[in-house]
Design a protein around this motif. Structure first.
Motif, mmCIF file in Angstrom:
data_model
loop_
_atom_site.group_PDB
_atom_site.id
_atom_site.type_symbol
_atom_site.label_atom_id
_atom_site.label_comp_id
_atom_site.label_asym_id
_atom_site.label_seq_id
_atom_site.Cartn_x
_atom_site.Cartn_y
_atom_site.Cartn_z
ATOM 1 N N ARG A 30 3.756 5.730 -5.605
ATOM 2 C CA ARG A 30 3.610 5.846 -7.062
ATOM 3 C C ARG A 30 2.547 6.875 -7.439
ATOM 4 O O ARG A 30 2.739 7.688 -8.362
ATOM 5 C CB ARG A 30 3.240 4.491 -7.647
ATOM 6 N N GLU A 31 1.456 6.839 -6.717
ATOM 7 C CA GLU A 31 0.409 7.822 -7.008
ATOM 8 C C GLU A 31 0.887 9.246 -6.727
ATOM 9 O O GLU A 31 0.574 10.180 -7.473
ATOM 10 C CB GLU A 31 -0.835 7.521 -6.163
ATOM 11 N N ALA A 32 1.662 9.406 -5.652
ATOM 12 C CA ALA A 32 2.193 10.734 -5.330
ATOM 13 C C ALA A 32 3.151 11.218 -6.419
ATOM 14 O O ALA A 32 3.138 12.399 -6.801
ATOM 15 C CB ALA A 32 2.903 10.705 -3.976
ATOM 16 N N GLU A 33 3.995 10.291 -6.925
ATOM 17 C CA GLU A 33 4.910 10.674 -8.006
ATOM 18 C C GLU A 33 4.147 11.074 -9.267
ATOM 19 O O GLU A 33 4.490 12.065 -9.933
ATOM 20 C CB GLU A 33 5.868 9.520 -8.312
ATOM 21 N N ASN A 34 3.105 10.309 -9.574
ATOM 22 C CA ASN A 34 2.312 10.653 -10.756
ATOM 23 C C ASN A 34 1.628 12.011 -10.580
ATOM 24 O O ASN A 34 1.575 12.839 -11.507
ATOM 25 C CB ASN A 34 1.254 9.576 -11.012
ATOM 26 N N MET A 35 1.113 12.235 -9.369
ATOM 27 C CA MET A 35 0.471 13.526 -9.123
ATOM 28 C C MET A 35 1.476 14.669 -9.183
ATOM 29 O O MET A 35 1.175 15.765 -9.670
ATOM 30 C CB MET A 35 -0.219 13.523 -7.763
ATOM 31 N N ALA A 36 2.701 14.402 -8.684
ATOM 32 C CA ALA A 36 3.734 15.439 -8.733
ATOM 33 C C ALA A 36 4.106 15.770 -10.174
ATOM 34 O O ALA A 36 4.279 16.938 -10.539
ATOM 35 C CB ALA A 36 4.974 14.986 -7.956
ATOM 36 N N GLU A 92 0.822 -1.208 0.000
ATOM 37 C CA GLU A 92 0.000 0.000 0.000
ATOM 38 C C GLU A 92 0.858 1.261 0.000
ATOM 39 O O GLU A 92 0.546 2.246 -0.694
ATOM 40 C CB GLU A 92 -0.910 -0.008 1.228
ATOM 41 N N ALA A 93 1.946 1.240 0.789
ATOM 42 C CA ALA A 93 2.843 2.397 0.811
ATOM 43 C C ALA A 93 3.474 2.636 -0.554
ATOM 44 O O ALA A 93 3.617 3.784 -1.015
ATOM 45 C CB ALA A 93 3.926 2.208 1.872
ATOM 46 N N MET A 94 3.866 1.514 -1.204
ATOM 47 C CA MET A 94 4.460 1.646 -2.530
ATOM 48 C C MET A 94 3.445 2.224 -3.532
ATOM 49 O O MET A 94 3.776 3.077 -4.361
ATOM 50 C CB MET A 94 4.963 0.290 -3.003
ATOM 51 N N GLN A 95 2.199 1.785 -3.444
ATOM 52 C CA GLN A 95 1.172 2.296 -4.336
ATOM 53 C C GLN A 95 0.916 3.787 -4.084
ATOM 54 O O GLN A 95 0.764 4.574 -5.033
ATOM 55 C CB GLN A 95 -0.136 1.517 -4.131
#
Length: 827
Positions: A742-748, A736-739
């Motif tokens: 990844r979502e945070a990187e995509n949002m960034a 879950e942390a990894m997901q």
């Protein structure tokens, strides 16, 4: 009523004159309250000023009691010092014998001269030069009054014997009067200046021109001593003056034109004259001495030459001549303007003529080239014209004679010359064998013949575009013939042919080929296709048309899905050929239609397969499970999870519970649990329903270990199960942390792109961006302001922005705060 108390009489003529002077009787009786007042009689009340009056009642006057002639005109006496009656009578007698005084007889000292402004007076001077004499009886009349004038002057600082003013610059003595010799006008007998004025304001003797001008003006008021009539002086006008006058009258402004039409009544002459403009008055007195004739007196002589009719006629001839001169000048100016205008017209016409000559020359050359092409196209010509040579000729026409080439009718020219050559060029052409044949030469003709002013790609207009007509009438028949013989399942050659011509052929012609020729062939072939018997997959001859036809193939998808659904009715998941047939269509069909097709035709088959699966820890057959898991990429994750929840996990958890109830080997149970979990992909395991099922299995194992307290327990079983539970939960958390990372990187990354495209322009935009990032509502409060600043709601907080500072509403006042503090308060 007699007027003798107001009028005096003039000597022998008995001319009655009005007397305005103050007499001694007036002064003596001014302050006498008991003086005799005249009472109006009945006759005076009846007849007014015409009533008879006794001589006793008359006011004393200097004229004496004489008979007066009331029919004579009223004469006024001249100003000056009051004389006694005897002196007045003596002067009246002497005036009759007095003759006009000549200029030479007037003494020089009495001739008025120009004053020097300022004289010998200086601001610091206490008085005038001539003001040294003082009168003892100055202001002696105040003995009859209370002396209020003298008192007021003394209060304001007046000192007797000195002048008035801040610096005592006023004169000390009163203004002296000088008696004239006769009754002439002012200055008629020379200078009237006194010795006192000569001392206070000395004259300037050096200005001879001013003296001459004054003498000239003075002589105009005297009669000529010889009594002769002056010689008339005439004014002359030159032709140039008349021309200038005509130009000025022509350029009258609107207000002047209105004034020029005003009716004027002239009453200065012997008879009334009416003029209809002010300009007519200017022609009235061309001769200065042309004044109205005076009535003949006793001593006057009649005029020797008086012909008013002749004078009128002469004046009329002069006026007509002046008008003719002005009219001729205007006509001459008009002719000059016409000459200038015609000169410009000649220049323009010469330019147009040269342009037309150049155009004629160019057209003749173009005509020669066209005739040469026609000659070479005749049968039996030794040097026949080819398509490449014809293209070079058209290029020459376009480069050297661009205007003529654009203005010419290229459609008719191309029909006459290019079409026969084009037919001969494509005579033996096979598009499927040599698809690129003629593309270069057609592209060249496209640049030569296509009309740039038309939207040639928007629709067909064969009458105005030669290239479109050429492609439609020459090239298109070859394409129709080859498409009629073409088999849709051999799509490669036809697709290559159209790909090579897509940039050359007009768009509307390409659309016609795809809609009217290709699509009916494909539709007919789809109708005859049978997925159970045909060995060639349908996607192999349909999908190559996707780049060219795209949405045009949509009508074919519905029959294809229907035929595939019919073919899958008797299909079993053990047959993998269905996946090979359906997989190419996943990205072609829309997501909704694909999911509906899968749910209707594939998911029920897979659910039936999972029902047939038998879970046996001691001897497990995995074929049915593999058949279902193999469709993971074809069906959606939600559909697959639904199959597992309904058909797999109930049986799997039941086997686990029965196994734990019979003193199991926990190591084997652990291996069995981990083995089944490894059969699922990470995407499936990340689904919350699958997580819940595996966590439920761990809870069952923990309860089994915890409940067997009194019985035999395998050593280390409890620790192994606890370790397994901890390990699995930690893996879930890590995943879950990894997901989330990844979502945070995509949002960034998306935020960087958005920030690059839309940078906040001011502080308000920055606050709005931060509010969107933290999911806080930021909007203005309608109709609410504080000190002229708009109020906003940031979450539940009311704020306003002033010069880059955020102010938050406190209990009593507005408090400035930082942006981060504002976000924290809003959260």
């Amino acid at each position: 009523m007699s007027m003798s108390h107001l009028y005096g009489t003039d000597g022998e003529d008995g001319v009655e004159m009005e007397n305005f002077e103050v007499s001694d009787w007036d002064l003596q009786n001014e302050f006498n309250p008991h003086r005799q007042r005249h009472r109006q009689s009945k006759e005076e009340a009846t007849y007014g000023v015409w009533a008879e009056r006794d001589s006793d009642e008359e006011r004393p006057s200097f004229g004496g009691k004489r008979s007066r002639d009331y029919s004579a005109p009223v004469n006024f006496i001249s100003a000056g010092l009051k004389k006694s009656a005897a002196e007045d009578l003596s002067e009246e007698d002497s005036d009759e014998d007095e003759k006009p005084v000549k200029q030479e007889e007037i003494p020089k000292e009495f001739v008025p001269k120009k004053l020097k402004t300022g004289g010998n007076f200086k601001p610091s001077q206490k008085g005038f030069v001539g003001g040294t004499k003082s009168f003892v009886d100055f202001g002696s009349w105040e003995r009859h009054t209370k002396g209020i004038g003298q008192k007021l002057l003394q209060k304001m600082g007046y000192v007797p014997g000195r002048g008035l003013g801040k610096n005592a610059q006023g004169i000390i003595n009163p203004i002296e009067a000088k008696q004239r010799k006769g009754k002439g006008a002012v200055g008629a007998y020379g200078s009237e200046r006194t010795s006192q004025s000569l001392q206070d304001f000395p004259v300037v003797d050096s200005e001879e021109e001013a003296e001459e001008e004054f003498q000239k003006e003075l002589s105009q008021w005297r009669k000529d001593p010889n009594g002769g009539k002056k010689k008339p002086k005439y004014s002359y006008k030159t032709v140039e003056e008349l021309k200038a006058k005509g130009r000025i009258s022509k350029q009258l402004s609107a207000p002047q034109k209105e004034l020029s039409q005003v009716k004027v009544i002239d009453m200065t002459g012997r008879e009334q004259k009416v003029y209809y403009s002010y300009s007519q008055i200017s022609h009235k007195h061309n001769i200065p001495d042309d004044s109205p004739q005076q009535p003949l007196g006793k001593d006057s002589k009649p005029q020797g030459f008086a012909l008013p009719e002749l004078e009128h006629n002469l004046q009329l001839l002069i006026d007509i001549t002046e008008q003719e001169i002005i009219q001729n000048d205007r006509q001459l100016q008009y002719e000059r303007d016409m000459v200038v205008n015609l000169t410009h017209e000649i220049q323009k016409m010469s330019e147009v003529l040269s342009h037309e000559e150049k155009a004629i020359s160019n057209l003749s050359k173009v005509l020669e080239m066209v005739e040469e092409c026609e000659r070479r196209m005749q049968p039996g010509c030794e040097d026949p014209l080819t398509l490449d040579e014809c293209a070079k000729i058209f290029e020459t026409l376009q480069d050297k004679y661009y205007e003529e080439y654009r203005m010419s009718d290229r459609v008719d020219l191309a029909v006459a010359i290019v079409y026969p050559l084009m037919k001969d060029y494509f005579k033996n052409w096979d598009p499927l064998k040599d698809c690129t044949y003629g593309t270069e030469i057609i592209a060249k003709w496209k640049s030569l013949l296509e009309n740039d002013q038309l939207l040639s790609h928007g629709g067909q207009d064969l009458s105005t575009d030669a290239f479109h007509r050429l492609m439609w009438e020459i090239w298109m028949p070859y394409v129709r013939n080859i498409v009629a013989q073409w088999q849709p399942r051999n799509c490669g050659s036809m697709v290559d042919f159209l790909d090579s011509w897509v940039n050359v052929v007009p768009v509307w012609i390409l659309d016609n080929i795809l809609d009217q020729l290709i699509f009916p062939k494909l539709q007919k072939e789809v109708e005859s296709w049978n997925p159970l018997t045909d060995t060639v997959p349908i996607h192999s001859w349909i999908h190559p048309w996707l780049p060219l036809m795209q949405a045009r193939l949509e009508p074919l998808y519905s029959p294809i899905r229907n035929k595939l659904a019919n073919a899958l009715q008797k299909w079993h998941p053990s047959d993998s050929s269905a996946k090979l047939i359906l997989q190419p269509w996943k990205d072609v069909f829309t997501p909704g239609s694909w999911e509906a097709f899968m749910v209707k035709n594939i998911v029920p088959k897979l659910g039936m397969c999972l029902n047939e699966l038998i879970i046996n820890p001691h001897q497990q057959h995995m074929d049915a499970f593999y058949w279902v898991i193999d469709w993971e990429g074809m069906i959606s994750v939600s559909s697959l999870v639904g199959l597992l929840e309904k058909h797999f996990f109930p049986k799997w958890l039941q086997v686990l519970c029965s196994w734990l109830s019979n003193s199991p080997n926990y190591e084997e149970i652990t291996k069995w649990y981990l083995g089944w979990k490894s059969m699922f992909s990470d995407q499936v395991l990340a689904h919350p329903s699958i997580k819940d099922k595996f966590n439920e299995a761990l809870d069952i194992m923990n309860r089994a270990v915890s409940s067997s307290v009194g019985g035999y327990m395998q050593p280390g079983a409890r620790e192994n199960i606890a370790y397994l539970t901890h390990t699995e939960r930690r893996k879930d958390f890590q995943y879950e942390a990894m997901q989330e990372r990844r979502e945070a990187e995509n949002m960034a990354q998306r935020g960087i792109g958005m920030a690059a495209s839309s940078v906040p322009m001011n502080f308000k935009d920055l606050i709005q961006t931060k509010a969107e990032e933290h999911n806080i509502v930021f909007m203005p409060v309608i109709g609410k302001r504080h000190e002229g600043k708009q109020l906003y709601t940031f979450g539940r907080i009311v704020i306003y922005i002033d010069r880059g500072v955020v102010f938050v509403q406190g209990e009593k006042t507005w408090v400035p705060t930082s942006l981060q503090s504002l976000i924290d308060m809003a959260k």
